[in-house]
Write an enzyme that holds these catalytic residues in place. Structure first.
Site, PDB file in Angstrom:
ATOM      1  N   LYS A  71       0.829  -1.215   0.000  1.00  0.00           N
ATOM      2  CA  LYS A  71       0.000   0.000   0.000  1.00  0.00           C
ATOM      3  C   LYS A  71       0.863   1.263   0.000  1.00  0.00           C
ATOM      4  O   LYS A  71       2.066   1.195   0.177  1.00  0.00           O
ATOM      5  CB  LYS A  71      -0.951  -0.009   1.214  1.00  0.00           C
ATOM      6  CG  LYS A  71      -1.996  -1.118   1.132  1.00  0.00           C
ATOM      7  CD  LYS A  71      -2.888  -0.983  -0.089  1.00  0.00           C
ATOM      8  CE  LYS A  71      -3.959  -2.052  -0.184  1.00  0.00           C
ATOM      9  NZ  LYS A  71      -3.479  -3.377  -0.582  1.00  0.00           N
TER      10      LYS A  71
HETATM   11  C1  LIG Z   1      -9.526  -3.025  -1.992  1.00  0.00           C
HETATM   12  C2  LIG Z   1      -8.889  -3.726  -0.837  1.00  0.00           C
HETATM   13  N1  LIG Z   1      -9.647  -4.046   0.225  1.00  0.00           N
HETATM   14  C3  LIG Z   1      -9.140  -4.662   1.297  1.00  0.00           C
HETATM   15  C4  LIG Z   1      -7.805  -4.981   1.371  1.00  0.00           C
HETATM   16  C5  LIG Z   1      -7.348  -5.739   2.565  1.00  0.00           C
HETATM   17  O1  LIG Z   1      -6.401  -5.114   3.325  1.00  0.00           O
HETATM   18  P1  LIG Z   1      -5.387  -5.982   4.228  1.00  0.00           P
HETATM   19  O2  LIG Z   1      -4.418  -6.643   3.287  1.00  0.00           O
HETATM   20  O3  LIG Z   1      -4.744  -4.967   5.100  1.00  0.00           O
HETATM   21  O4  LIG Z   1      -6.208  -6.960   4.982  1.00  0.00           O
HETATM   22  C6  LIG Z   1      -6.959  -4.657   0.286  1.00  0.00           C
HETATM   23  C7  LIG Z   1      -5.515  -4.943   0.269  1.00  0.00           C
HETATM   24  O5  LIG Z   1      -4.895  -5.794   0.673  1.00  0.00           O
HETATM   25  C8  LIG Z   1      -7.513  -4.038  -0.855  1.00  0.00           C
HETATM   26  O6  LIG Z   1      -6.764  -3.749  -1.908  1.00  0.00           O
END
Ligand SMILES: Cc1ncc(COP(=O)(O)O)c(C=O)c1O
Length: 376
Positions: free
Chosen positions: A193
């Site tokens: 990110k």
């Molecule tokens: C659109 C979207 N939603 C949710 C997530 C989930 O985040 P995390 O990986 O921190 O659980 C991500 C990325 O990983 C994402 O790109």
């Protein structure tokens, strides 16, 4: 000047710590004081600083963006058998927590104007499922969804809105930070990110009581009692004080990262946008994206697969646009409202390497490889 190493790997989007070493200062403080559990200065500080940055009243630091979506659904009262509208063009982490709650997703198509949830398809979905409990909106690749239209439809139907702003930290819609329009917003600090804590997430809301409840659920729902007492189901979803220290340091360079991502996007657009069939992701007048991943569609002689293969041969990472949820083996049994927009974006689209550590030489290396494809 450092010479470009021809075969050095170029990543899609990888962790980029601050040159100033802010992250280490916060981590060191946590170590020096032995506050390395999911409690402490950094957790409280990161919540406060992120809430201020995006303009939200309160925030809860959690172990991932996925955990934040999960607890946002619980806060919105989503439970067994409830219907939740969810964009089809997204990462599976947006949809999975709907299933964790034993609820039922209905997938909504994108439009070409935003690549995000199509307000017209959303209205159609409301006609079909007036009993819907919550709507999840995603701001894909840092591009904001058309929030005025989406919020108008959702408010008309009096339904909870959760904004999955995992990919859009640092991005604004009409001057307001994405993730702060709905009842709940979530961010991710996963390794790829725009800023990262190695892994982590944040839930934001103007409803301070609900945020307090989310913190309670995230720490195993321990009632206020001398002994261990639990009146509700709990989760181990809290962010640690070390991880939050990385986040506080990274937050200081967020604007720098957005600037670089924008520079990368503009570089690609200038160099590649002139070629036949190339169209870059839409940046609307009302949108100030964070340009997380520079993405484009290709409809001429050169196809995304040609570009991705050519780049991979030269040790450069790129990837297709997310495969829509309604086409995923796990989710295909759920309903979908829309046409073929997201399917076409998936078929014709790709994300270019958008790593903020890339030099001009790296960017030139990427476009040179791609431009060669039009000469074949
Ligand atoms: C659109 C979207 N939603 C949710 C997530 C989930 O985040 P995390 O990986 O921190 O659980 C991500 C990325 O990983 C994402 O790109």
């Amino acid at each position: 000047m450092e010479l470009t190493k021809v075969n050095e790997r170029i990543f899609l989007s990888s962790p980029h710590m601050s040159d100033e070493g802010y992250e280490m200062q916060y981590i060191k403080e946590a170590f020096d004081t032995n506050w390395i559990s999911p409690l402490g200065e950094n957790v409280n500080g990161f919540e406060k600083e992120l809430a201020e940055k995006v303009g939200s009243k309160a925030a809860a630091a959690l172990s991932s963006g996925t955990a934040a979506i999960h607890l946002a659904l619980r806060a919105a009262g989503v439970g067994e058998g409830d219907i939740v509208f969810c964009p089809t063009l997204t990462f599976s982490a947006t949809a999975n927590p709907i299933i964790y709650q034993s609820a039922t997703p209905v997938f909504i198509d994108s439009n070409y104007e935003t690549w995000n949830m199509c307000p017209k398809a959303l209205e159609e979905a409301f006609e079909k499922y007036p009993e819907v409990k919550a709507v999840i909106v995603v701001h894909l690749y840092g591009l904001s969804a058309d929030m005025d239209k989406i919020m108008e439809v959702c408010r008309k139907h009096n339904v909870a809105v959760i904004e999955d702003a995992a990919e859009s930290l640092g991005g604004y819609y009409k001057g307001q930070h994405t993730g702060t329009f709905g009842d709940y917003g979530i961010f991710s600090f996963n390794g790829n990110k725009i800023i990262t804590t190695s892994g982590g997430g944040m839930l934001v809301s103007n409803n301070e009581e609900k945020v307090a409840k989310v913190r309670f659920w995230a720490t195993q729902s321990r009632d206020q009692a001398r002994h261990y007492q639990h009146s509700e189901l709990g989760f181990n979803y809290r962010m640690s004080n070390v991880v939050a220290g990385i986040g506080r340091g990274q937050l200081k360079v967020l604007e720098q990262r957005v600037e670089k991502k924008k520079y990368i996007f503009e570089f690609y657009k200038r160099e590649l946008g002139v070629h036949d069939g190339v169209e870059f992701m839409p940046v609307n007048d009302w949108d100030e994206p964070n340009y997380w991943l520079s993405s484009m569609t290709l409809s001429g002689q050169v196809r995304p697969i040609d570009v991705m293969e050519a780049l991979e041969k030269e040790n450069i990472e790129s990837r297709p646009i997310w495969k829509p949820m309604h086409l995923q083996p796990f989710f295909e049994k759920y309903d979908f409202v829309g046409t073929d927009v997201s399917e076409k974006l998936f078929g014709n689209g790709m994300c270019l390497p958008s790593d903020t550590k890339m030099t001009n030489e790296d960017l030139e290396r990427v476009v040179k490889i791609i431009k060669r494809l039009w000469l074949k």
